[in-house]
Scaffold this motif. Structure first.
Motif, PDB file in Angstrom:
ATOM      1  N   ARG A  43      43.211-103.830 -16.451  1.00  0.00           N
ATOM      2  CA  ARG A  43      44.667-104.111 -16.673  1.00  0.00           C
ATOM      3  C   ARG A  43      45.131-105.172 -17.783  1.00  0.00           C
ATOM      4  O   ARG A  43      46.121-105.309 -18.067  1.00  0.00           O
ATOM      5  CB  ARG A  43      45.344-104.944 -15.345  1.00  0.00           C
ATOM      6  CG  ARG A  43      45.234-103.741 -13.937  1.00  0.00           C
ATOM      7  CD  ARG A  43      45.392-104.320 -12.728  1.00  0.00           C
ATOM      8  NE  ARG A  43      44.323-105.364 -12.485  1.00  0.00           N
ATOM      9  CZ  ARG A  43      44.083-105.901 -11.324  1.00  0.00           C
ATOM     10  NH1 ARG A  43      44.962-105.933 -10.508  1.00  0.00           N
ATOM     11  NH2 ARG A  43      43.001-106.524 -11.095  1.00  0.00           N
ATOM     12  N   HIS A  47      40.383-108.775 -20.735  1.00  0.00           N
ATOM     13  CA  HIS A  47      39.269-108.378 -20.186  1.00  0.00           C
ATOM     14  C   HIS A  47      38.868-107.171 -20.777  1.00  0.00           C
ATOM     15  O   HIS A  47      37.522-106.833 -21.136  1.00  0.00           O
ATOM     16  CB  HIS A  47      39.637-107.806 -18.959  1.00  0.00           C
ATOM     17  CG  HIS A  47      39.470-108.845 -17.856  1.00  0.00           C
ATOM     18  ND1 HIS A  47      39.889-108.771 -16.505  1.00  0.00           N
ATOM     19  CD2 HIS A  47      39.155-110.228 -17.761  1.00  0.00           C
ATOM     20  CE1 HIS A  47      40.108-109.878 -15.862  1.00  0.00           C
ATOM     21  NE2 HIS A  47      39.412-110.802 -16.795  1.00  0.00           N
ATOM     22  N   ASN A  95      36.479 -96.355  -9.703  1.00  0.00           N
ATOM     23  CA  ASN A  95      35.556 -97.448  -9.223  1.00  0.00           C
ATOM     24  C   ASN A  95      36.669 -98.919  -9.252  1.00  0.00           C
ATOM     25  O   ASN A  95      36.171 -99.618  -8.162  1.00  0.00           O
ATOM     26  CB  ASN A  95      34.653 -97.775 -10.419  1.00  0.00           C
ATOM     27  CG  ASN A  95      34.116 -99.692 -10.605  1.00  0.00           C
ATOM     28  OD1 ASN A  95      33.447 -99.864  -9.634  1.00  0.00           O
ATOM     29  ND2 ASN A  95      34.814-100.078 -11.132  1.00  0.00           N
ATOM     30  N   TYR A 160      40.895-103.523   3.683  1.00  0.00           N
ATOM     31  CA  TYR A 160      39.850-102.863   2.654  1.00  0.00           C
ATOM     32  C   TYR A 160      39.235-101.969   3.454  1.00  0.00           C
ATOM     33  O   TYR A 160      38.843-100.807   2.877  1.00  0.00           O
ATOM     34  CB  TYR A 160      38.951-104.131   2.178  1.00  0.00           C
ATOM     35  CG  TYR A 160      37.812-103.643   1.295  1.00  0.00           C
ATOM     36  CD1 TYR A 160      36.921-103.391   1.733  1.00  0.00           C
ATOM     37  CD2 TYR A 160      38.037-103.698  -0.110  1.00  0.00           C
ATOM     38  CE1 TYR A 160      35.450-103.158   1.067  1.00  0.00           C
ATOM     39  CE2 TYR A 160      36.943-103.425  -0.811  1.00  0.00           C
ATOM     40  CZ  TYR A 160      35.679-103.173  -0.416  1.00  0.00           C
ATOM     41  OH  TYR A 160      34.834-102.742  -1.302  1.00  0.00           O
ATOM     42  N   ILE A 193      26.716-106.327  -3.237  1.00  0.00           N
ATOM     43  CA  ILE A 193      26.176-106.310  -4.701  1.00  0.00           C
ATOM     44  C   ILE A 193      26.816-107.646  -5.353  1.00  0.00           C
ATOM     45  O   ILE A 193      28.024-108.004  -5.075  1.00  0.00           O
ATOM     46  CB  ILE A 193      26.889-105.052  -5.489  1.00  0.00           C
ATOM     47  CG1 ILE A 193      26.714-103.861  -4.632  1.00  0.00           C
ATOM     48  CG2 ILE A 193      26.439-105.110  -6.667  1.00  0.00           C
ATOM     49  CD1 ILE A 193      25.323-103.347  -4.506  1.00  0.00           C
ATOM     50  N   THR A 195      28.647-109.372  -7.723  1.00  0.00           N
ATOM     51  CA  THR A 195      29.464-109.271  -8.664  1.00  0.00           C
ATOM     52  C   THR A 195      30.505-110.405  -8.499  1.00  0.00           C
ATOM     53  O   THR A 195      30.586-111.011  -7.391  1.00  0.00           O
ATOM     54  CB  THR A 195      30.279-107.972  -8.535  1.00  0.00           C
ATOM     55  OG1 THR A 195      31.116-107.780  -7.457  1.00  0.00           O
ATOM     56  CG2 THR A 195      29.293-106.716  -8.780  1.00  0.00           C
TER      57      THR A 195
END
Ligand code: NAP
Ligand code: GCO
Length: 266
Positions: A43, A47, A95, A160, A193, A195
C-alpha cells in the motif's frame, strides 16, 4: 519424465499480493527462483521502494505496484498494468492480510469488517480480476494463504478466523467453478511463522523470558520451533507448478505438525 521441468516456472508471470516483506516476499523469491517473472504490491511507497531494493539484492527484477487489494478499481488497473508489462498472470498468490487481536466483545463492527475486507473480500476481488486471463490462456494457478485459523479458533482473533475459514471455502469454490478451465486453486495454511505479523507474540518479556504465547507454540509444535517464511517456499513452488496440476481445492498445512499434535505435557 523431466522432473525439473515439472517444477519449473520458466515463462510464467506470478502476482504475489502483499509481498513487500514477510511470507509474501519469501514466496515471491521462491517463485522467482523457479523461473517466474514477479509482480507484487503493497500500500505504501516506502515499503515498495525498500522491497524493490530487497528483491534486487536477491537478483530478482520484480515489478512493484502500489495497490490496496480491497479497492477493486486499483486491482483491475494493477492487473492490466501487469498484463502490459509482464504478460498475462499465470500464478496468483493471495497473500496480503492483516490480523487484529481484540476480544470479540470489545471489537467494533468496523474493525471486524476491516479484517474480513482484506483477508477474504480482497482474495475474491483479485481472483476475479485474473481468472478471465487464465481462462483465455488455458491454465492458471491460484494459491490462497489461509491459516491454522482456517481450522481452529482462539481468543481475540474472531474476525481473522472467520475470514480465514471463509478463505478456505472460497479456495474450494474457485477450484470447483474453474477446474474445467485447467485452473487449480489451492491454499497454503502456514503454522506460526516468525514475521512482523506475529512479532507481538514473540516479544521477549521484561525479565528476559520468552513470551508466554511463544512458549505455548513451542510446546504445541512437534518440531519445537516457530516456522520461518523459507519453510513455505517449496510448498508454494509445488502448488504454482505443473507438478500440482491434479491437486485442486486442497489446503496444504505447513505448520510443523501443530494440527496433528495434542501438545507437549507441561
Ligand atoms: P505481514 O508481515 O504483516 O505482511 C502482510 C503483507 O500484506 C504486507 O506486505 C502488507 O503490506 C500487505 N497488506 C496488508 N494489507 C494490505 C492491503 N489492503 N493491500 C495490499 N497489501 C496489504 O504478514 P505475514 O505474516 O507475512 O502474513 C502474510 C499472509 O500469511 C497473511 O495473509 C497472513 O494472514 C498469513 N499467515 C501468516 C502467518 C504467520 O504466522 N505469520 C500464519 C498463517 C497465515 P503493506 O502494509 O505495506 O501494504
Ligand atoms: C495469532 C497468529 C496466527 C497466525 C497464523 C497461524 O494471533 O494466532 O497471528 O493467527 O498469524 O494465522 O496460522
Amino acid at each position: 519424465m523431466d522432473m525439473y521441468k515439472m517444477f519449473s516456472l520458466e515463462g510464467k508471470t506470478a502476482l504475489v499480493t502483499g509481498a513487500a516483506y514477510g511470507i509474501g516476499f519469501a514466496i515471491a523469491e521462491a517463485l522467482a527462483g523457479a523461473g517466474a517473472k514477479i509482480a507484487f504490491n503493497c500500500r505504501g511507497q516506502e515499503h515498495l521502494e525498500k522491497a524493490l531494493e530487497a528483491y534486487r539484492e536477491k537478483g530478482i527484477e520484480a515489478k512493484g505496484y502500489i495497490c490496496d487489494v480491497t479497492d477493486e478499481q486499483q486491482v483491475v488497473q494493477m492487473a492490466a498494468d501487469i498484463e502490459r508489462e509482464l504478460g498475462t498472470i499465470d500464478i496468483l498468490v493471495n497473500n496480503a492480510g492483516i490480523i487484529k487481536r481484540i476480544p470479540m466483545h470489545e471489537m467494533s463492527a468496523e474493525e471486524f469488517r476491516q479484517v474480513v475486507d482484506i483477508d477474504l473480500n480482497a482474495p475474491f476481488i483479485v481472483s476475479k480480476a485474473v481468472i478471465p486471463g487464465m481462462i483465455k490462456k488455458g491454465h492458471g494457478k491460484i494459491i490462497n494463504i489461509c491459516s491454522m485459523m482456517s481450522e481452529l479458533g482462539r481468543e481475540t482473533v474472531s474476525a481473522y478466523a472467520a475470514a480465514k475459514g471463509g478463505l478456505k471455502m472460497l479456495t474450494k469454490n474457485i477450484a470447483s467453478e474453474y477446474g474445467a478451465y485447467n485452473i487449480q486453486c489451492n491454499g497454503i495454511g502456514p503454522g506460526y511463522i516468525a514475521t512482523p505479523q506475529t512479532a507481538p507474540l514473540r516479544e521477549v518479556q521484561a525479565d528476559g523470558s520468552r513470551h508466554p504465547f511463544d512458549r505455548f507454540i513451542i510446546g504445541k509444535t512437534p518440531a519445537a520451533r516457530w516456522g520461518n517464511p523459507k519453510d513455505l517456499m517449496g510448498p508454494a513452488v509445488f502448488l504454482a507448478s505443473d507438478a500440482s496440476d491434479f491437486v485442486n481445492g486442497h489446503i496444504l498445512y505447513v505448520d510443523g505438525g501443530i494440527l496433528a499434535y495434542i501438545g507437549k505435557q507441561p
